[in-house]
Design a protein around this motif. Structure first.
Motif, PDB file in Angstrom:
ATOM      1  N   LEU A 216       0.828  -1.201   0.000  1.00  0.00           N
ATOM      2  CA  LEU A 216       0.000   0.000   0.000  1.00  0.00           C
ATOM      3  C   LEU A 216       0.867   1.258   0.000  1.00  0.00           C
ATOM      4  O   LEU A 216       0.514   2.266  -0.620  1.00  0.00           O
ATOM      5  N   ALA A 217       1.997   1.206   0.704  1.00  0.00           N
ATOM      6  CA  ALA A 217       2.900   2.361   0.750  1.00  0.00           C
ATOM      7  C   ALA A 217       3.444   2.673  -0.634  1.00  0.00           C
ATOM      8  O   ALA A 217       3.571   3.846  -1.020  1.00  0.00           O
ATOM      9  N   ILE A 218       3.761   1.629  -1.417  1.00  0.00           N
ATOM     10  CA  ILE A 218       4.216   1.851  -2.793  1.00  0.00           C
ATOM     11  C   ILE A 218       3.098   2.495  -3.604  1.00  0.00           C
ATOM     12  O   ILE A 218       3.329   3.403  -4.409  1.00  0.00           O
TER      13      ILE A 218
ATOM     14  N   LEU B 267       6.186   8.056   3.660  1.00  0.00           N
ATOM     15  CA  LEU B 267       6.990   9.222   4.048  1.00  0.00           C
ATOM     16  C   LEU B 267       8.428   8.819   4.337  1.00  0.00           C
ATOM     17  O   LEU B 267       9.371   9.519   3.965  1.00  0.00           O
ATOM     18  N   MET B 268       8.598   7.681   5.006  1.00  0.00           N
ATOM     19  CA  MET B 268       9.949   7.238   5.321  1.00  0.00           C
ATOM     20  C   MET B 268      10.711   6.850   4.057  1.00  0.00           C
ATOM     21  O   MET B 268      11.871   7.214   3.877  1.00  0.00           O
ATOM     22  N   LEU B 269      10.049   6.122   3.162  1.00  0.00           N
ATOM     23  CA  LEU B 269      10.715   5.707   1.928  1.00  0.00           C
ATOM     24  C   LEU B 269      11.037   6.899   1.036  1.00  0.00           C
ATOM     25  O   LEU B 269      12.107   6.950   0.408  1.00  0.00           O
ATOM     26  N   SER B 270      10.134   7.877   0.985  1.00  0.00           N
ATOM     27  CA  SER B 270      10.356   9.026   0.102  1.00  0.00           C
ATOM     28  C   SER B 270      11.484   9.927   0.591  1.00  0.00           C
ATOM     29  O   SER B 270      12.029  10.713  -0.190  1.00  0.00           O
ATOM     30  N   GLN B 271      11.852   9.804   1.866  1.00  0.00           N
ATOM     31  CA  GLN B 271      12.975  10.604   2.364  1.00  0.00           C
ATOM     32  C   GLN B 271      14.266  10.293   1.620  1.00  0.00           C
ATOM     33  O   GLN B 271      15.138  11.155   1.501  1.00  0.00           O
ATOM     34  N   PHE B 272      14.398   9.071   1.129  1.00  0.00           N
ATOM     35  CA  PHE B 272      15.627   8.662   0.457  1.00  0.00           C
ATOM     36  C   PHE B 272      15.635   9.071  -1.011  1.00  0.00           C
ATOM     37  O   PHE B 272      16.677   8.992  -1.660  1.00  0.00           O
ATOM     38  N   THR B 273      14.505   9.488  -1.540  1.00  0.00           N
ATOM     39  CA  THR B 273      14.440   9.939  -2.934  1.00  0.00           C
ATOM     40  C   THR B 273      14.233  11.442  -3.040  1.00  0.00           C
ATOM     41  O   THR B 273      14.642  12.051  -4.025  1.00  0.00           O
TER      42      THR B 273
END
Length: 381
Positions: A45-47, A192-198
């Protein structure tokens, strides 16, 4: 691996006395209890949330920004220089002694060295258009999830009588509203956590990473041990003020300063009501006092209450920072900038440097703007 899993999910720690995980595997016919496996649903779902965010920013947020005449803007880039780039990797704002040394090595004027570092810092900072799109996406999510939560909780008995959070605990069946709300929140914070790296990295990268991890951990554990009724109340209380904060930031990026000031003052009032009144005297009181009376304390009960109390201490600290900015907005007519990502002003720094030189003071680090508590101050669950 099995012993590690058994230690992490110890029944004596997470569940009240005489309750086992096996007891929760057999709900009444036609009903269901929360299961740890449900949490894995949040990852795909996060993706999906990330994909929706990209589409939203391109098809909705950017056109709105263009209507408001918010342009991407291209910041001036610092000229390539291997020596200064190596120094920049260790310190983005070198002190006066380091600047003077670099000036001699490169045979540059100190002002030119300072200007190079200013331009180089600005290269890593997002444009106003980028920040506008991010805030509009968060505003849309917070508004949507808050409306959903209110509609769901309005007909839930534990919203009006918090003791219902603890009757027959932990054998409380999982409703579709609870499941949807939890999965949406969990997927959003994973995104939000994953997008911090992009996304472009900001000053508070590490703080926000820790915050997102802590939030995900708390949502996960409260779901796994079926503390969903109290958890939905906590999340709803926290989402309420985030809507106004993002709206104030949008007004600021669009340069509607009076609207920004008014929204920020309103945000401050709602923050006070939800975080310093409703949260401690309604939610925390129920988790600490009413649950003690109805089910009694157990090991994870102490941990969860400790985290809620720590969060309350943070609320007091954040409100102190927010109140300072709100008072400044009321009496001086302008909300202070968010120093996480604003582009530095060339004229301001040069004027400031000039005034320090005239006063025979050595240049130091640049003056920081007033800080508006953003992501790290308003999302904890």
């Amino acid at each position: 691996m099995t012993s590690m899993s058994a230690w992490i999910w110890s029944e004596s720690f997470w569940l009240p006395p005489n309750v086992t995980w096996a007891d929760l595997e057999h709900p009444p016919p036609g009903e269901d209890f929360p299961r740890a496996g449900h949490i894995l649903t949040a990852l795909p779902l996060a993706i999906g949330v990330l994909a929706v965010r990209v589409i939203f920013e391109r098809l909705v947020a950017k056109p709105c920004a263009h209507i408001l005449q918010i342009q991407a803007g291209a910041s001036r880039r610092a000229q390539p220089n291997a020596l200064l780039e190596r120094v920049f990797t260790s310190t983005t704002s070198p002190d006066s002694r380091r600047v003077e040394g670099l000036s001699k090595q490169l045979d540059w004027d100190t002002r030119k060295v300072q200007r190079w570092f200013r331009l180089r810092r600005n290269q890593d900072k997002p444009a106003t258009l980028t920040k506008f799109c991010e805030s509009m996406w968060r505003l849309t999510f917070y508004l949507g999830i808050f409306i959903y939560a209110i509609r769901y909780l309005w007909v839930s008995p534990w919203m009006w009588d918090t003791r219902q959070c603890w009757y027959n605990y932990p054998f409380q069946t999982l409703s579709p509203g609870q499941y949807n709300y939890y999965m949406a929140e969990l997927a959003f914070y994973w995104s939000l956590m994953l997008s911090q790296f992009t996304d472009i990295k900001r000053k508070d990268f590490l703080i926000m990473l820790i915050h997102h991890l802590a939030t995900i951990t708390l949502i996960t554990f409260s779901y796994a041990n079926n503390m969903l009724r109290a958890g939905t109340l906590v999340m709803c209380v926290h989402d309420a003020s985030d809507i106004l904060l993002e709206a104030a930031k949008l007004a600021n990026y669009a340069k509607y300063q009076r609207l920004c000031d008014g929204l920020f003052v309103l945000f401050s009032i709602i923050f006070f009501i939800t975080r310093l009144v409703i949260y401690p005297f309604w939610v925390v009181y129920s988790v600490f006092v009413e649950s003690w009376v109805i089910i009694g304390p157990y090991q994870s009960w102490w941990l969860l209450n400790g985290l809620l109390l720590v969060l309350q201490v943070l609320h007091v600290f954040w409100f102190y920072l927010i109140a300072r900015i709100a008072i400044k907005a009321l009496f001086k007519g302008k909300v202070s900038k968010d120093d996480r990502s604003d582009i530095e002003s060339s004229s301001e720094e040069e004027t400031d440097t000039s005034s320090r030189n005239k006063s025979h003071l050595s240049p130091s680090t640049e003056p920081s703007n007033g800080h508006v508590p953003t992501g790290g101050g308003t999302h904890e669950h």
